[in-house]
Write a protein that holds these residues in place. Sequence first.
Motif, PDB file in Angstrom:
ATOM      1  N   PRO A  34       0.818  -1.217   0.000  1.00 43.77           N
ATOM      2  CA  PRO A  34       0.000   0.000   0.000  1.00 43.77           C
ATOM      3  C   PRO A  34       0.850   1.263   0.000  1.00 43.77           C
ATOM      4  O   PRO A  34       1.941   1.295   0.579  1.00 43.77           O
ATOM      5  CB  PRO A  34      -0.807  -0.117   1.292  1.00 43.77           C
ATOM      6  CG  PRO A  34       0.032  -0.973   2.189  1.00 43.77           C
ATOM      7  CD  PRO A  34       0.732  -1.945   1.282  1.00 43.77           C
ATOM      8  N   VAL A  35       0.358   2.300  -0.662  1.00 46.39           N
ATOM      9  CA  VAL A  35       1.030   3.598  -0.718  1.00 46.39           C
ATOM     10  C   VAL A  35       0.042   4.652  -0.214  1.00 46.39           C
ATOM     11  O   VAL A  35      -0.952   4.948  -0.869  1.00 46.39           O
ATOM     12  CB  VAL A  35       1.497   3.935  -2.154  1.00 46.39           C
ATOM     13  CG1 VAL A  35       2.048   5.357  -2.217  1.00 46.39           C
ATOM     14  CG2 VAL A  35       2.541   2.933  -2.618  1.00 46.39           C
ATOM     15  N   GLY A 138      12.355   6.844   1.058  1.00 47.25           N
ATOM     16  CA  GLY A 138      12.422   6.476   2.469  1.00 47.25           C
ATOM     17  C   GLY A 138      11.070   6.509   3.147  1.00 47.25           C
ATOM     18  O   GLY A 138      10.781   5.675   4.018  1.00 47.25           O
ATOM     19  N   GLY A 139      10.236   7.481   2.760  1.00 45.12           N
ATOM     20  CA  GLY A 139       8.904   7.559   3.340  1.00 45.12           C
ATOM     21  C   GLY A 139       8.065   6.345   2.989  1.00 45.12           C
ATOM     22  O   GLY A 139       7.293   5.842   3.815  1.00 45.12           O
ATOM     23  N   TRP A 144       6.041   0.764   4.830  1.00 46.49           N
ATOM     24  CA  TRP A 144       6.019  -0.694   4.701  1.00 46.49           C
ATOM     25  C   TRP A 144       6.630  -1.375   5.919  1.00 46.49           C
ATOM     26  O   TRP A 144       6.166  -2.432   6.347  1.00 46.49           O
ATOM     27  CB  TRP A 144       6.724  -1.109   3.414  1.00 46.49           C
ATOM     28  CG  TRP A 144       6.095  -0.482   2.196  1.00 46.49           C
ATOM     29  CD1 TRP A 144       4.774  -0.165   2.030  1.00 46.49           C
ATOM     30  CD2 TRP A 144       6.756  -0.080   1.004  1.00 46.49           C
ATOM     31  NE1 TRP A 144       4.576   0.410   0.793  1.00 46.49           N
ATOM     32  CE2 TRP A 144       5.766   0.470   0.127  1.00 46.49           C
ATOM     33  CE3 TRP A 144       8.074  -0.128   0.547  1.00 46.49           C
ATOM     34  CZ2 TRP A 144       6.065   0.973  -1.138  1.00 46.49           C
ATOM     35  CZ3 TRP A 144       8.375   0.362  -0.715  1.00 46.49           C
ATOM     36  CH2 TRP A 144       7.374   0.904  -1.544  1.00 46.49           C
ATOM     37  N   LEU A 145       7.666  -0.761   6.491  1.00 46.87           N
ATOM     38  CA  LEU A 145       8.270  -1.316   7.695  1.00 46.87           C
ATOM     39  C   LEU A 145       7.326  -1.178   8.892  1.00 46.87           C
ATOM     40  O   LEU A 145       7.211  -2.095   9.724  1.00 46.87           O
ATOM     41  CB  LEU A 145       9.604  -0.631   7.993  1.00 46.87           C
ATOM     42  CG  LEU A 145      10.755  -0.950   7.033  1.00 46.87           C
ATOM     43  CD1 LEU A 145      11.918  -0.018   7.256  1.00 46.87           C
ATOM     44  CD2 LEU A 145      11.199  -2.411   7.168  1.00 46.87           C
ATOM     45  N   ILE A 348      15.304   2.945   4.042  1.00 47.73           N
ATOM     46  CA  ILE A 348      15.702   2.357   2.760  1.00 47.73           C
ATOM     47  C   ILE A 348      16.683   1.213   2.981  1.00 47.73           C
ATOM     48  O   ILE A 348      16.537   0.122   2.414  1.00 47.73           O
ATOM     49  CB  ILE A 348      16.315   3.439   1.845  1.00 47.73           C
ATOM     50  CG1 ILE A 348      15.246   4.472   1.454  1.00 47.73           C
ATOM     51  CG2 ILE A 348      16.934   2.811   0.595  1.00 47.73           C
ATOM     52  CD1 ILE A 348      15.820   5.754   0.889  1.00 47.73           C
ATOM     53  N   ALA A 349      17.696   1.455   3.814  1.00 51.95           N
ATOM     54  CA  ALA A 349      18.707   0.420   4.067  1.00 51.95           C
ATOM     55  C   ALA A 349      18.098  -0.797   4.750  1.00 51.95           C
ATOM     56  O   ALA A 349      18.427  -1.946   4.416  1.00 51.95           O
ATOM     57  CB  ALA A 349      19.837   1.000   4.915  1.00 51.95           C
ATOM     58  N   ILE A 350      17.198  -0.558   5.691  1.00 48.68           N
ATOM     59  CA  ILE A 350      16.602  -1.675   6.425  1.00 48.68           C
ATOM     60  C   ILE A 350      15.617  -2.447   5.553  1.00 48.68           C
ATOM     61  O   ILE A 350      15.560  -3.682   5.609  1.00 48.68           O
ATOM     62  CB  ILE A 350      15.926  -1.156   7.708  1.00 48.68           C
ATOM     63  CG1 ILE A 350      17.010  -0.673   8.693  1.00 48.68           C
ATOM     64  CG2 ILE A 350      15.064  -2.229   8.361  1.00 48.68           C
ATOM     65  CD1 ILE A 350      16.488   0.132   9.851  1.00 48.68           C
ATOM     66  N   PHE A 351      14.866  -1.757   4.694  1.00 52.12           N
ATOM     67  CA  PHE A 351      13.952  -2.472   3.802  1.00 52.12           C
ATOM     68  C   PHE A 351      14.736  -3.286   2.790  1.00 52.12           C
ATOM     69  O   PHE A 351      14.323  -4.380   2.405  1.00 52.12           O
ATOM     70  CB  PHE A 351      13.001  -1.495   3.093  1.00 52.12           C
ATOM     71  CG  PHE A 351      11.821  -2.179   2.469  1.00 52.12           C
ATOM     72  CD1 PHE A 351      10.754  -2.610   3.234  1.00 52.12           C
ATOM     73  CD2 PHE A 351      11.770  -2.404   1.107  1.00 52.12           C
ATOM     74  CE1 PHE A 351       9.673  -3.267   2.680  1.00 52.12           C
ATOM     75  CE2 PHE A 351      10.694  -3.047   0.521  1.00 52.12           C
ATOM     76  CZ  PHE A 351       9.636  -3.486   1.312  1.00 52.12           C
TER      77      PHE A 351
END
Length: 358
Positions: A34-35, A138-139, A144-145, A348-351
Amino acid sequence: MSSTYGENLKLSIFGQSHGAAIGMTLDGIPAGLPVDEVKLQAFLSRRSPGGKAYTTTRKEADTPEFLAGVVNAYTCGAPIAAIIRNTNTRSGDYAALLDCPRPGHADYTAQVKYKGFQDVAGGGHFSGRLTAPLCIAGGLCKQWLEAMGIHIRAHISVLAGIADEPISPDYTSQTPICVLDDFPVLNKDAGIAMQQAIADAKADCDSVGGIIECIVTGLPAGWGDPMFGGMESRLAAMIYGIPAVKGLDFGVGFTSSYLRGSQNNDAFDIKDGKVVTKTNYAGGILGGITNGMPLVFTAAIKPTPTIFKTQQSISLSKMETCELNIHGRHDPCIVPRAVPVIEAAAAIAIFDAYLSNH
């Protein structure tokens, strides 16, 4: 290429500060995520100047336009492409910088590398303006996270030597970070003093820097890899892409070098049937892999190099020293606006690491 990032997702940032638009493409994202564009805009607004006394007077809506990859508020599996149009530029303020580079900025090194063909207006592709499309990517990753129960929050740890309270080891995603409107600190008095320090630097035609502390909660153990694929390496590669970041610490960081092993080691324990550590000096990472504790790091942000004091520079055409007086619109301190950028970079890095495990 230097403006791309990612092992599993592929992020590319494009554009220049005073170009028609800046933007990003994000490939490798699964379909069906979802966005929430309203939530994304609220996140981007944390980075934008917003007419605050301690930010630049440049006014940009920073509204993302999705060109591809999102259909009916869900990712469709195609690369996501989004732009932000630049609408409030004053490029004439930068014309002299091709010959007379700003101390502390990338003007000189860009001139050497690109031989005068670089875009100097607003700093071109070196500008902090490029963190706006970074915050789009990143947003999205942050949303998503959060759906997985992973929350990323940051605050100003130190600004102009003034310290905020550290994030508590008992921090949860429900704990408020921002106790002042649009100024991310945990202690109100510290935040007021920081804002005064920015005002003092601005009045003196100068700038100040600081340190941002970030915490990631809800991360399971087992994400990341040893050596070059470690969580520290993934985060560092992303965070050092943010203009003005000059240092990065995980857990107690450099302080660990002053400790004995018996002081630095985090003792293991069992709590509610889960493996935990009694302390978190490692910052939630062991051997490049998350250990299930909160991931904690700090990033050092240098003072804004573009200041209005008269400075010594050089004339490249004459190869002699000269005085430089800068014009334009610039932040006397970029630290408050960099807080959501640090969160975006971490997301971003974690996803990307999540995609490695799934």
